[in-house]
Design an enzyme around this catalytic site. Structure first.
Site, PDB file in Angstrom:
ATOM      1  CG  ASN A  47      -0.381  -0.229   2.497  1.00  0.00           C
ATOM      2  OD1 ASN A  47       0.424  -0.917   2.761  1.00  0.00           O
ATOM      3  ND2 ASN A  47      -0.994   0.332   3.489  1.00  0.00           N
ATOM      4  CD  GLU A  49      -1.781   4.735   4.617  1.00  0.00           C
ATOM      5  OE1 GLU A  49      -0.885   5.627   5.314  1.00  0.00           O
ATOM      6  OE2 GLU A  49      -2.105   3.684   5.063  1.00  0.00           O
ATOM      7  CB  CYS A  58      -5.192  -1.276  -1.920  1.00  0.00           C
ATOM      8  SG  CYS A  58      -6.710  -0.652  -0.469  1.00  0.00           S
ATOM      9  CD  GLU A  60      -5.304  -6.050  -1.028  1.00  0.00           C
ATOM     10  OE1 GLU A  60      -4.790  -4.977  -1.064  1.00  0.00           O
ATOM     11  OE2 GLU A  60      -6.138  -6.771  -0.113  1.00  0.00           O
ATOM     12  CB  CYS A  91     -10.729  -2.860   1.102  1.00  0.00           C
ATOM     13  SG  CYS A  91     -10.145  -2.412  -0.602  1.00  0.00           S
ATOM     14  CB  CYS A  94      -8.639  -4.854  -3.023  1.00  0.00           C
ATOM     15  SG  CYS A  94      -7.459  -3.561  -2.777  1.00  0.00           S
TER      16      CYS A  94
HETATM   17  N1  THU Z   1      -5.271  -1.575   2.503  1.00  0.00           N
HETATM   18  C1  THU Z   1      -4.777  -2.284   1.516  1.00  0.00           C
HETATM   19  O1  THU Z   1      -3.580  -2.173   1.160  1.00  0.00           O
HETATM   20  N2  THU Z   1      -5.408  -3.428   0.997  1.00  0.00           N
HETATM   21  C2  THU Z   1      -6.842  -3.698   1.791  1.00  0.00           C
HETATM   22  O2  THU Z   1      -7.386  -4.582   1.266  1.00  0.00           O
HETATM   23  C3  THU Z   1      -7.269  -2.894   2.730  1.00  0.00           C
HETATM   24  C4  THU Z   1      -6.812  -1.711   3.144  1.00  0.00           C
HETATM   25  C5  THU Z   1      -4.510  -0.283   2.958  1.00  0.00           C
HETATM   26  C6  THU Z   1      -5.114   0.922   2.653  1.00  0.00           C
HETATM   27  C7  THU Z   1      -4.534   1.963   3.388  1.00  0.00           C
HETATM   28  O3  THU Z   1      -3.254   2.353   3.098  1.00  0.00           O
HETATM   29  C8  THU Z   1      -4.345   1.177   4.772  1.00  0.00           C
HETATM   30  O4  THU Z   1      -4.446  -0.209   4.435  1.00  0.00           O
HETATM   31  C9  THU Z   1      -5.480   1.194   5.774  1.00  0.00           C
HETATM   32  O5  THU Z   1      -6.729   1.177   5.277  1.00  0.00           O
END
Ligand code: THU
Length: 138
Positions: A47, A49, A58, A60, A91, A94
């Site tokens: 991920n 940010e 994300c 994935e 999530c 994803c």
């Molecule tokens: N996140 C992912 O990378 N994948 C997911 O399936 C769930 C959430 C990340 C997004 C954000 O950077 C952090 O996790 C918190 O939500």
């Protein structure tokens, strides 16, 4: 009990190593993903940010983007690991992104601290899904 399957362990380690590079200064929630394509290649993502929060991506999504950028289009397995104490499933967004490149054989692996703990099909994670076939139905 974590999986002892060698390929699953390889994917777990690849996802874990991607997770270590996550840029997650805001949530402090690091995620790594490793995709095995149907040609046997592994693609990783973490991920990433952003100070403008909605611009974050994300793990994935980045792993799938790496697969597509390498010219592949079908996910055989996708392994997801996070810095949370418990195994975390993908999530909703994803799930939709996985669906785009999944088949009924695609194995979605959710990892805990010891390795692969749970398996899902895309149908289990995204029932009654929207996909390319719906666009053909004009
Ligand atoms: N996140 C992912 O990378 N994948 C997911 O399936 C769930 C959430 C990340 C997004 C954000 O950077 C952090 O996790 C918190 O939500």
């Amino acid at each position: 009990m974590a999986s002892t399957d060698p390929m699953q362990q390889t994917l777990y380690r690849a996802a874990l190593s991607a997770m270590q590079n996550a840029h997650a200064p805001y949530s402090r929630f690091k995620v790594g993903a490793a995709v095995l394509d149907t040609q046997g290649n592994i693609h990783i993502g973490c991920n990433v940010e952003n100070a403008a929060y909605p611009e974050g991506i994300c793990a994935e999504a980045n792993a799938i983007g790496a697969m597509v950028s390498a010219g592949e289009s079908e996910i055989k397995q996708i392994c997801i690991v996070s810095s949370a104490a418990k195994a975390v499933p993908p999530c909703g967004g994803c799930r939709q992104k996985i669906h785009e490149f999944a088949s009924s054989d695609t194995d979605i692996l959710i990892c805990g601290k010891e390795g692969v703990e749970q398996h899902f099909s895309i149908k289990e994670l995204l029932p009654a899904s929207f996909g390319a076939e719906n666009l053909r139905d004009l």
